[in-house]
Design an enzyme around this catalytic site. Structure first.
Site, PDB file in Angstrom:
ATOM      1  N   ARG A 186      42.567  48.151  26.890  1.00  0.00           N
ATOM      2  CA  ARG A 186      41.885  49.195  26.127  1.00  0.00           C
ATOM      3  C   ARG A 186      41.885  48.988  24.619  1.00  0.00           C
ATOM      4  O   ARG A 186      41.508  49.895  23.873  1.00  0.00           O
ATOM      5  CB  ARG A 186      42.496  50.551  26.467  1.00  0.00           C
ATOM      6  CG  ARG A 186      44.006  50.697  26.200  1.00  0.00           C
ATOM      7  CD  ARG A 186      44.285  51.292  24.866  1.00  0.00           C
ATOM      8  NE  ARG A 186      45.679  51.667  24.650  1.00  0.00           N
ATOM      9  CZ  ARG A 186      46.172  51.911  23.450  1.00  0.00           C
ATOM     10  NH1 ARG A 186      45.410  51.788  22.375  1.00  0.00           N
ATOM     11  NH2 ARG A 186      47.447  52.243  23.309  1.00  0.00           N
ATOM     12  N   ASN A 204      38.976  41.326  33.323  1.00  0.00           N
ATOM     13  CA  ASN A 204      39.784  42.397  33.894  1.00  0.00           C
ATOM     14  C   ASN A 204      38.986  43.698  33.995  1.00  0.00           C
ATOM     15  O   ASN A 204      38.991  44.362  35.038  1.00  0.00           O
ATOM     16  CB  ASN A 204      41.020  42.616  33.023  1.00  0.00           C
ATOM     17  CG  ASN A 204      41.892  43.754  33.520  1.00  0.00           C
ATOM     18  OD1 ASN A 204      42.670  43.595  34.454  1.00  0.00           O
ATOM     19  ND2 ASN A 204      41.760  44.913  32.893  1.00  0.00           N
ATOM     20  N   THR A 230      34.066  54.987  26.468  1.00  0.00           N
ATOM     21  CA  THR A 230      34.454  55.076  25.063  1.00  0.00           C
ATOM     22  C   THR A 230      33.249  55.440  24.211  1.00  0.00           C
ATOM     23  O   THR A 230      32.123  54.990  24.462  1.00  0.00           O
ATOM     24  CB  THR A 230      35.054  53.759  24.555  1.00  0.00           C
ATOM     25  OG1 THR A 230      35.243  53.833  23.137  1.00  0.00           O
ATOM     26  CG2 THR A 230      34.160  52.568  24.862  1.00  0.00           C
ATOM     27  N   SER A 265      32.973  45.302  19.660  1.00  0.00           N
ATOM     28  CA  SER A 265      34.030  44.335  19.978  1.00  0.00           C
ATOM     29  C   SER A 265      33.835  43.891  21.418  1.00  0.00           C
ATOM     30  O   SER A 265      33.065  44.493  22.178  1.00  0.00           O
ATOM     31  CB  SER A 265      35.423  44.960  19.812  1.00  0.00           C
ATOM     32  OG  SER A 265      35.674  45.894  20.864  1.00  0.00           O
ATOM     33  N   TYR A 267      35.967  44.259  23.681  1.00  0.00           N
ATOM     34  CA  TYR A 267      36.456  45.382  24.487  1.00  0.00           C
ATOM     35  C   TYR A 267      35.350  46.415  24.698  1.00  0.00           C
ATOM     36  O   TYR A 267      35.076  46.841  25.816  1.00  0.00           O
ATOM     37  CB  TYR A 267      37.660  46.043  23.807  1.00  0.00           C
ATOM     38  CG  TYR A 267      37.839  47.482  24.205  1.00  0.00           C
ATOM     39  CD1 TYR A 267      38.309  47.827  25.471  1.00  0.00           C
ATOM     40  CD2 TYR A 267      37.502  48.516  23.323  1.00  0.00           C
ATOM     41  CE1 TYR A 267      38.451  49.157  25.846  1.00  0.00           C
ATOM     42  CE2 TYR A 267      37.648  49.837  23.696  1.00  0.00           C
ATOM     43  CZ  TYR A 267      38.110  50.157  24.948  1.00  0.00           C
ATOM     44  OH  TYR A 267      38.232  51.466  25.322  1.00  0.00           O
ATOM     45  N   HIS A 268      34.717  46.854  23.598  1.00  0.00           N
ATOM     46  CA  HIS A 268      33.671  47.867  23.728  1.00  0.00           C
ATOM     47  C   HIS A 268      32.503  47.352  24.563  1.00  0.00           C
ATOM     48  O   HIS A 268      31.878  48.111  25.313  1.00  0.00           O
ATOM     49  CB  HIS A 268      33.191  48.296  22.334  1.00  0.00           C
ATOM     50  CG  HIS A 268      34.207  49.076  21.564  1.00  0.00           C
ATOM     51  ND1 HIS A 268      34.947  48.521  20.540  1.00  0.00           N
ATOM     52  CD2 HIS A 268      34.624  50.361  21.661  1.00  0.00           C
ATOM     53  CE1 HIS A 268      35.766  49.439  20.037  1.00  0.00           C
ATOM     54  NE2 HIS A 268      35.598  50.565  20.709  1.00  0.00           N
ATOM     55  N   LYS A 271      33.065  47.883  28.208  1.00  0.00           N
ATOM     56  CA  LYS A 271      32.780  49.256  28.616  1.00  0.00           C
ATOM     57  C   LYS A 271      31.280  49.462  28.836  1.00  0.00           C
ATOM     58  O   LYS A 271      30.866  50.213  29.735  1.00  0.00           O
ATOM     59  CB  LYS A 271      33.294  50.234  27.561  1.00  0.00           C
ATOM     60  CG  LYS A 271      34.801  50.270  27.414  1.00  0.00           C
ATOM     61  CD  LYS A 271      35.465  50.959  28.595  1.00  0.00           C
ATOM     62  CE  LYS A 271      36.903  51.301  28.305  1.00  0.00           C
ATOM     63  NZ  LYS A 271      37.558  52.046  29.389  1.00  0.00           N
ATOM     64  N   GLN A 294      35.248  58.637  25.740  1.00  0.00           N
ATOM     65  CA  GLN A 294      36.329  59.265  24.994  1.00  0.00           C
ATOM     66  C   GLN A 294      36.369  58.792  23.549  1.00  0.00           C
ATOM     67  O   GLN A 294      36.132  57.629  23.251  1.00  0.00           O
ATOM     68  CB  GLN A 294      37.668  58.976  25.672  1.00  0.00           C
ATOM     69  CG  GLN A 294      38.856  59.646  25.013  1.00  0.00           C
ATOM     70  CD  GLN A 294      40.093  59.585  25.879  1.00  0.00           C
ATOM     71  OE1 GLN A 294      40.525  60.572  26.435  1.00  0.00           O
ATOM     72  NE2 GLN A 294      40.676  58.412  25.993  1.00  0.00           N
TER      73      GLN A 294
END
Length: 479
Positions: A186, A204, A230, A265, A267-268, A271, A294
């Site tokens: 996260r 992942n 997110t 990023s 990560y984003h 999502k 969130q």
């Protein structure tokens, strides 16, 4: 591994068949096979990730006590012609920051809860030499303590959702009515450290979510997926941010479409990929899903985590996993200047951890329809980084703490001054009662930071991950 378990927890340990992949570490395949680790105190030796070594799937199952008939939204599942029974909720990533608080909250509300987790978040701390401000007990001690206090059981399945055989076993054993999916890497900075962490994050997160979708389709087609998204999916557009969808008119024709995504990023971006995959499977397979986009979460205490020190939640303050307000409170407590990235005009939605658990419960109690993909923007207030720094400074003064602020070079690639107006009405309409950021809450956060300030490693405070300098070779990060 059996020595980790209490005799009070019925245990079933089953090994994978000879031809099946390593259940717990399959999804770690993109991590480097050997990483040089270090802390600020002493270097760690390399921790090899040998993906060929034998590993057992560990399932800890406990029979939930018979619960009294509950009110709507309090864990009951009414089926025509049948007695009410506790709604079964599988919390994937239930050992993490949001997942642990949610698991306890739902259990306390008479839901039957199962945690599914591979405990890799704890491994990340060892990788990078980090630690929570608050001391964290093992997942087994946490669950045993919860049972001793409340006489409520939480089921535990230790394994990796990227291993479909493990996930299938958990699904067929627990038979969830709802799945709350927190089980993703996260951290945006973690995903930007180097190639291996970027690949791991997307592998992942995206593949794990795909496995969850297939498990619902195969084993529990009426199960409601509550997925943590997110607000970072949207970026910072120069128009209002709607809740998931936007109605546009183009060349005289009008349609309602998914809101454009501008992730910032790896990560984003993972999502965003999740959202697209979930939307597709809702349309193609009739899955029911709620995506909770969130905002930035702050706080550490909920009604349940305050019951005992072994139930404490994480409090990350470092430059990799720490969120803005939590980090500022720790910096103030130890006399470190508040680190404002760049101009400090970056504005985001924020919410209290107590509202995170409340939002998840509302989504479960009011499920999406079959084939529906709902999107809720999950936050309660908007602040810029400069506004947060000012609030912490004023709160510190009331407690006799002198707080200073400095501007540091922004390690991220983002707009530092921008328009930001995000809608967030749907959860309010379902009954969310927000805990807004007040002086008393800031006092509480600062007091927690002061209470545990002897655990602070000041070398972990400054940012060390640069979006522009991400490289191919694995890095040792000392934040």
């Amino acid at each position: 591994m059996a020595h980790l378990l209490s005799a009070s927890c019925p245990v079933n340990i089953s090994t994978c068949s000879k031809n099946s992949p390593n259940s717990l570490k399959k999804c770690l395949s993109s991590l480097p096979t050997s990483l040089t680790l270090q802390t600020s105190v002493r270097p760690f030796k390399s921790l090899p990730l040998n993906r060929r070594s034998a590993y057992k799937v560990l399932s800890v199952r406990a029979t939930t006590l018979q619960q009294p008939t509950a009110k709507t939204g309090s864990g009951s599942d009414q089926t025509s012609g049948q007695d009410s029974r506790p709604t079964r909720v599988m919390v994937i990533g239930g050992d993490g920051y949001c997942g642990w608080a949610t698991s306890l909250h739902l259990s306390n509300k008479n839901y039957e809860v199962a945690i599914v987790d591979n405990l890799v978040r704890r491994h990340f701390d060892h990788q990078l030499g980090l630690d929570s401000l608050t001391p964290i007990s093992s997942i087994h001690d946490r669950i045993r303590r919860w049972r001793s206090i409340t006489e409520k059981d939480i089921n535990l399945y230790i394994g990796d959702v990227c291993d479909f055989e493990f996930l299938a076993e958990a699904f067929t054993s627990f038979k969830p009515d709802a799945v709350v999916h927190f089980g993703e890497q996260r951290s945006a900075p973690y995903s930007m450290i180097d190639r291996s962490r970027a690949v791991y994050t997307q592998q992942n997160n995206v593949l794990g979510t795909l496995n969850v979708l297939f498990a619902i389709k195969e084993f529990s087609e009426d199960c409601h997926l509550v997925k943590l998204g997110t607000m970072g999916e949207y970026g910072t557009p120069n128009i209002d941010i709607e809740e998931g969808y936007i109605t546009i008119t183009h060349n005289g024709r009008t349609d309602t479409l998914p809101y454009p995504k501008q992730a910032s990023s790896f990560y984003h971006l993972s999502k965003v990929h999740d959202s697209n995959n979930i939307a597709f499977t809702c349309k193609a397979w009739g899955i029911r899903a709620t995506d909770l986009n969130q905002g930035v979460v702050y706080g550490v205490r909920t009604a349940e985590t305050e019951m005992h020190e072994e139930l404490y939640n994480r409090f990350d303050y470092d430059g990799v996993f720490g969120t803005a307000l939590n980090r500022f409170c720790v910096q103030a407590a130890v006399g470190h200047p508040l680190t404002v990235y760049g101009k400090g005009g970056q504005t985001r939605g924020y919410l209290d951890i107590r509202d995170t658990v409340q939002c998840v419960e509302l989504a479960i109690a009011n499920p999406a329809n079959r084939g529906e993909f709902r999107v809720f923007n999950q936050f309660t207030e908007q602040f810029s980084v400069n506004q947060l720094a000012s609030l912490v400074t004023k709160a510190g003064e009331k407690l006799g703490i002198e707080v200073q602020t400095i501007s540091v070079p922004n390690p991220r690639v983002e707009a530092e001054e921008h328009y930001y107006n995000a809608k967030h009405t749907k959860l309010i309409e379902l009954g969310l009662q927000p805990h807004l950021l007040s002086d008393s809450l800031l006092d509480s956060l600062l007091n927690v930071a002061v209470q545990f300030k002897d655990r602070v490693d000041t070398k972990q405070i400054m940012p060390s991950v640069s979006w522009r300098k991400i490289g191919v070779k694995p890095k040792t990060v000392s934040a």
